[in-house]
Write a protein that holds these residues in place. Sequence first.
Motif, PDB file in Angstrom:
ATOM      1  N   ILE A 209       4.829 -10.834  72.597  1.00 26.90           N
ATOM      2  CA  ILE A 209       4.878 -10.300  71.230  1.00 26.90           C
ATOM      3  C   ILE A 209       3.527 -10.480  70.537  1.00 26.90           C
ATOM      4  O   ILE A 209       3.018  -9.561  69.892  1.00 26.90           O
ATOM      5  CB  ILE A 209       5.998 -10.998  70.436  1.00 26.90           C
TER       6      ILE A 209
ATOM      7  N   VAL B   1       0.599  -7.777  69.068  1.00 29.02           N
ATOM      8  CA  VAL B   1      -0.143  -7.756  67.802  1.00 29.02           C
ATOM      9  C   VAL B   1      -1.636  -7.592  68.074  1.00 29.02           C
ATOM     10  O   VAL B   1      -2.329  -6.809  67.422  1.00 29.02           O
ATOM     11  CB  VAL B   1       0.102  -9.053  67.000  1.00 29.02           C
TER      12      VAL B   1
ATOM     13  N   SER C 176       7.512 -14.773  73.536  1.00 29.91           N
ATOM     14  CA  SER C 176       6.702 -14.905  72.319  1.00 29.91           C
ATOM     15  C   SER C 176       5.249 -14.542  72.599  1.00 29.91           C
ATOM     16  O   SER C 176       4.585 -13.908  71.757  1.00 29.91           O
ATOM     17  CB  SER C 176       6.790 -16.335  71.786  1.00 29.91           C
TER      18      SER C 176
ATOM     19  N   VAL D 221       7.759 -17.165  67.507  1.00 26.50           N
ATOM     20  CA  VAL D 221       6.853 -16.136  66.972  1.00 26.50           C
ATOM     21  C   VAL D 221       6.422 -16.490  65.549  1.00 26.50           C
ATOM     22  O   VAL D 221       5.244 -16.365  65.192  1.00 26.50           O
ATOM     23  CB  VAL D 221       7.541 -14.758  67.001  1.00 26.50           C
TER      24      VAL D 221
ATOM     25  N   VAL E 235       5.430  -8.298  63.131  1.00 23.93           N
ATOM     26  CA  VAL E 235       6.255  -8.909  64.181  1.00 23.93           C
ATOM     27  C   VAL E 235       7.545  -9.494  63.617  1.00 23.93           C
ATOM     28  O   VAL E 235       8.498  -9.737  64.365  1.00 23.93           O
ATOM     29  CB  VAL E 235       5.474 -10.011  64.931  1.00 23.93           C
TER      30      VAL E 235
END
Length: 373
Positions: free
Chosen positions: A94, A98, A91, A233, A220
């Motif tokens: 991820i 971003v 997570s 997430v 995402v």
Amino acid sequence: MASIRDGGRAVGSKDVWVLKSSAAEADQGLAEVRPMTSVRSTPSTVPRILEDMFWVGRYAERAEDMLRLVLAAHVLAEDYRTRPRTTGGMSLEIMLGVLASLAGRSSDDLGQEFRSVLLDADREGSAAQSLSALRDALAGVRDQLSLDVWRVFGITARAGSALRASPHSHAIGESAGRMLAGVLSLQGVTASMIRDPGWHMIGLGRHLERALQLCRLLRVVTVRRGLEVDREVLSAVLASSESAVTHRRRYRDYVRPAGVLDLLLMDGDNPRSLTFSLTEAARHLAAQQASTGSTRPERLLDELIAEVAATDSATLVAIGGADRPNLTGFLDSVEAQVSRITEAAGALHFATGPRPRPFGSLQTRAVVEEEVS
């Protein structure tokens, strides 16, 4: 106005006051020529001021959203940076993706990366760059704003100094939080402004930028990564969009894509939602002096609001393989339309007429340019 010269070179200018030789002499009677009036004037806001106000709103929102994203990612980093194969570690990667999509990536060291986002004003997309641009935009309209607005930068500057002075990881979260408090205080200052076109332009910029940033954050959600990773997430997305508390109260911590998308896209009562932002942007746009209800930016915005209202959140979470193609297409469409709205608003409200033309004939200018070169 008279120029003061030093050796034939103008070094400054001063107002000239012509004094009476005696206090008993009659004055010029200026009070009778231009008597004082109690009639309230209705000053118009020039396009340059409107443009600066628009960017005040956009940069303030951009800085706020980046700071919230750093805080959410830093919380994950504190817990999972040494456990990359865990649910939290995946997570974290991820959310760092971003961050990289908005501000690039400058270092593999997470501490240095977060510090760069907070402190490097030359890094495109960073919180520091947005704060610097915000200060420049405010300087252009300083006569329109309370002096309290500059306290914002006192807070952010002290937070930046504290972060530079401390090598510890916890200083990143503390300083980002203080910077966020400073940016949020700007909303309190603007809340006391007169509701003139300039104030409405700040609101227009803020809500259009919020719509763009939200669409980029929700990218995402377009990819499936497994139940546990998706849940982590989504929780980080809710924290970044300041909607975690509202979601918890409504769904009792049952984090699923459908609920998150409904809250962040469709809920007109959530100030952080896409629907709310577009509706507020339409209200601020309608308050501009050049708006008639049928101008191009107003039509484009009305069409987008209608498109979002006609969209079913259940359709957006539909799965096609490992992705959610409907959500991807929706976000692409909204981003493109918001960009067109900002361009149309600028063309209508910020236009200042044709560029000035120099005096003299084309032949005379050509001779002068040749002599200069």
